[in-house]
Design an enzyme around this catalytic site. Structure first.
Site, PDB file in Angstrom:
ATOM      1  N   TRP A  41       0.826  -1.215   0.000  1.00  0.00           N
ATOM      2  CA  TRP A  41       0.000   0.000   0.000  1.00  0.00           C
ATOM      3  C   TRP A  41       0.852   1.254   0.000  1.00  0.00           C
ATOM      4  O   TRP A  41       0.561   2.227  -0.707  1.00  0.00           O
ATOM      5  CB  TRP A  41      -0.978  -0.009   1.167  1.00  0.00           C
ATOM      6  CG  TRP A  41      -2.041  -1.047   0.988  1.00  0.00           C
ATOM      7  CD1 TRP A  41      -2.260  -2.131   1.764  1.00  0.00           C
ATOM      8  CD2 TRP A  41      -3.016  -1.112  -0.071  1.00  0.00           C
ATOM      9  NE1 TRP A  41      -3.303  -2.868   1.265  1.00  0.00           N
ATOM     10  CE2 TRP A  41      -3.787  -2.275   0.147  1.00  0.00           C
ATOM     11  CE3 TRP A  41      -3.300  -0.312  -1.187  1.00  0.00           C
ATOM     12  CZ2 TRP A  41      -4.835  -2.643  -0.703  1.00  0.00           C
ATOM     13  CZ3 TRP A  41      -4.341  -0.679  -2.037  1.00  0.00           C
ATOM     14  CH2 TRP A  41      -5.085  -1.830  -1.790  1.00  0.00           C
TER      15      TRP A  41
ATOM     16  N   ASP B 205      -2.050   6.651   6.569  1.00  0.00           N
ATOM     17  CA  ASP B 205      -3.065   5.766   5.989  1.00  0.00           C
ATOM     18  C   ASP B 205      -3.384   4.710   7.047  1.00  0.00           C
ATOM     19  O   ASP B 205      -2.612   3.792   7.276  1.00  0.00           O
ATOM     20  CB  ASP B 205      -2.508   5.109   4.718  1.00  0.00           C
ATOM     21  CG  ASP B 205      -3.469   4.087   4.114  1.00  0.00           C
ATOM     22  OD1 ASP B 205      -4.571   3.895   4.678  1.00  0.00           O
ATOM     23  OD2 ASP B 205      -3.119   3.493   3.072  1.00  0.00           O
TER      24      ASP B 205
ATOM     25  N   LYS C 190     -12.653  -1.770   5.925  1.00  0.00           N
ATOM     26  CA  LYS C 190     -11.894  -2.710   6.747  1.00  0.00           C
ATOM     27  C   LYS C 190     -12.441  -2.740   8.179  1.00  0.00           C
ATOM     28  O   LYS C 190     -12.459  -3.769   8.810  1.00  0.00           O
ATOM     29  CB  LYS C 190     -10.413  -2.350   6.760  1.00  0.00           C
ATOM     30  CG  LYS C 190      -9.826  -2.091   5.376  1.00  0.00           C
ATOM     31  CD  LYS C 190      -9.227  -3.307   4.734  1.00  0.00           C
ATOM     32  CE  LYS C 190      -8.930  -3.137   3.256  1.00  0.00           C
ATOM     33  NZ  LYS C 190      -8.027  -2.053   2.898  1.00  0.00           N
TER      34      LYS C 190
HETATM   35  C1  PLP Z   1      -7.443  -1.488   1.546  1.00  0.00           C
HETATM   36  C2  PLP Z   1      -6.359  -0.498   1.698  1.00  0.00           C
HETATM   37  C3  PLP Z   1      -6.197   0.593   0.823  1.00  0.00           C
HETATM   38  C4  PLP Z   1      -7.080   0.778  -0.393  1.00  0.00           C
HETATM   39  O1  PLP Z   1      -8.331   1.132  -0.010  1.00  0.00           O
HETATM   40  P1  PLP Z   1      -9.497   1.460  -1.078  1.00  0.00           P
HETATM   41  O2  PLP Z   1     -10.559   1.976  -0.189  1.00  0.00           O
HETATM   42  O3  PLP Z   1      -9.813   0.182  -1.754  1.00  0.00           O
HETATM   43  O4  PLP Z   1      -8.971   2.484  -2.002  1.00  0.00           O
HETATM   44  C5  PLP Z   1      -5.185   1.488   1.077  1.00  0.00           C
HETATM   45  N1  PLP Z   1      -4.371   1.353   2.128  1.00  0.00           N
HETATM   46  C6  PLP Z   1      -4.483   0.326   2.988  1.00  0.00           C
HETATM   47  C7  PLP Z   1      -3.544   0.231   4.142  1.00  0.00           C
HETATM   48  C8  PLP Z   1      -5.480  -0.624   2.810  1.00  0.00           C
HETATM   49  O5  PLP Z   1      -5.602  -1.658   3.655  1.00  0.00           O
END
Ligand code: PLP
Length: 359
Positions: free
Chosen positions: A101, A170, A194
């Site tokens: 990511w 993030d 998530k």
């Molecule tokens: C799932 C995830 C993303 C991407 O998320 P989207 O909502 O699908 O764009 C980015 N960073 C992390 C750490 C993730 O787990």
């Protein structure tokens, strides 16, 4: 019957929130129509929207100098919006490259400003987070971008970098599972699917003083200040996603908030890492102990054949979506807030039984 769903995302949600949404869905509080059929400018949705924003502030204990934003485009759009808004001329963004990511965030960032790797975990196979002293920030750095939990690699930041520049984080896959050290952060973002609710909404916290300096020469939807000024109602919001997110936020609040989620995450992850560590090497964690994720527990078995057999038999026991990400293989148990202790206990018991039969 509900199974124990270890999916990494979209992932298991509190069954109470789902039941409540089901009850209210077709005829929303006697309106004769569902919430997703109404104007987002009407009183019903206004109340839902304000409720979610207020609960987010409450649950996360966000200080008053942070703005709450509910956006679309997932965490992925934030890979672009962050540098677009924050990187003016002469400023750069440092990135902690901790896994898949973080690499995407850096790659997208490169289209919109000067970005660089402040630490690179690639040589060590993305099996650990950096120690704070290993992160090297260059002069002129506006922010350090950190991925607090690498969902695929199964590693998590337990000691935040302390490089003197504000952090942009993030938190997509460990959001709402631990308290947030607000003092160091300028901006936090998380895709909802998530731990927060259904896909379709992205939660962003941004420091108000940051909004005074963000770029204005961008399309309206890409500007943080536009969303903040419109209380995240600049355009039609993802009504369903925000509605269910509000229910999930309330569920967390009623169960003791972030401190309680943190405790429960430690207990659940502890059980699985215990099952790995006491297996005489039958189960093997590929990540360094100090960086182990409390949300995504990844492990390997002695062979591909055993892994396949493990996944198949687990599914028969109602333990589903345990396959590791296609890029790395193995097993991954994602144990977000809504995964009950009983689900984790069932998995630990299955692991012990499977090993006893094979070892
Ligand atoms: C799932 C995830 C993303 C991407 O998320 P989207 O909502 O699908 O764009 C980015 N960073 C992390 C750490 C993730 O787990």
């Amino acid at each position: 019957m509900r199974v124990h769903n270890f999916s990494a995302g979209p992932s298991t949600l509190p069954v109470e929130a789902l039941e409540e949404a089901k009850e209210e869905f077709v005829d929303y509080h006697g309106a004769g129509m569902s919430l997703v059929e109404m104007s987002h400018r009407g009183p019903e949705y206004e109340a839902v929207h304000d409720d979610a924003m207020t609960l987010a502030r409450q649950v996360f204990e966000a200080p008053d100098d942070f703005e709450v934003l509910l956006l679309q485009g997932g965490a992925t759009l934030q890979f672009a919006m962050v540098p677009m808004n924050l990187l003016g001329r002469g400023a750069s963004g440092g990135y902690v490259l901790s896994g898949a990511w973080a690499v995407k965030a850096l790659d997208d960032g490169g289209h919109h400003g000067e970005v660089y790797a402040a630490w690179d975990g690639e040589p060590s196979g993305y099996t650990r987070m950096p120690e704070p002293r290993e992160v090297e920030v260059r002069p002129g750095t506006r922010y350090l971008h950190v991925t607090s939990n690498e969902t695929i690699g199964g590693i998590q930041v337990h000691e935040w970098p302390d490089s003197g520049v504000p952090l942009v984080v993030d938190m997509s896959s460990d959001v709402m599972s631990r308290r947030v050290p607000w003092g160091r952060f300028d901006l936090v973002y998380a895709g909802a699917q998530k731990n927060l609710g259904p896909a379709g909404s992205t939660l962003v916290f941004v420091r108000r003083s940051v909004l005074e300096t963000t770029r204005r020469d961008l399309a309206a939807y890409l500007r943080y200040d536009v969303h903040a000024g419109a209380r995240s109602l600049y355009n039609t919001p993802p009504v369903f996603a925000i509605w269910v997110m509000g229910k999930t936020l309330r569920w967390v609040r009623d169960r003791g908030g972030l401190a309680a989620m943190e405790q429960s995450a430690q207990a659940k992850a502890g059980l699985l890492y215990g099952a790995i560590d006491t297996s005489d090497g039958f189960y093997r964690s590929p990540v360094e102990e100090a960086s182990r994720s409390l949300m995504n527990v990844v492990f390997r078995l002695p062979s591909d054949e055993l892994e396949t057999e493990f996944l198949t038999l687990a599914e028969d026991e109602g333990l589903v979506n345990l396959r590791g990400h296609r890029s790395v293989g193995g097993v991954r148990a994602s144990i977000y807030n809504a995964m009950p202790m009983a689900g984790v206990e069932a998995l630990a018991a299955f692991m012990a039984e499977f090993r006893a039969d094979r070892a």
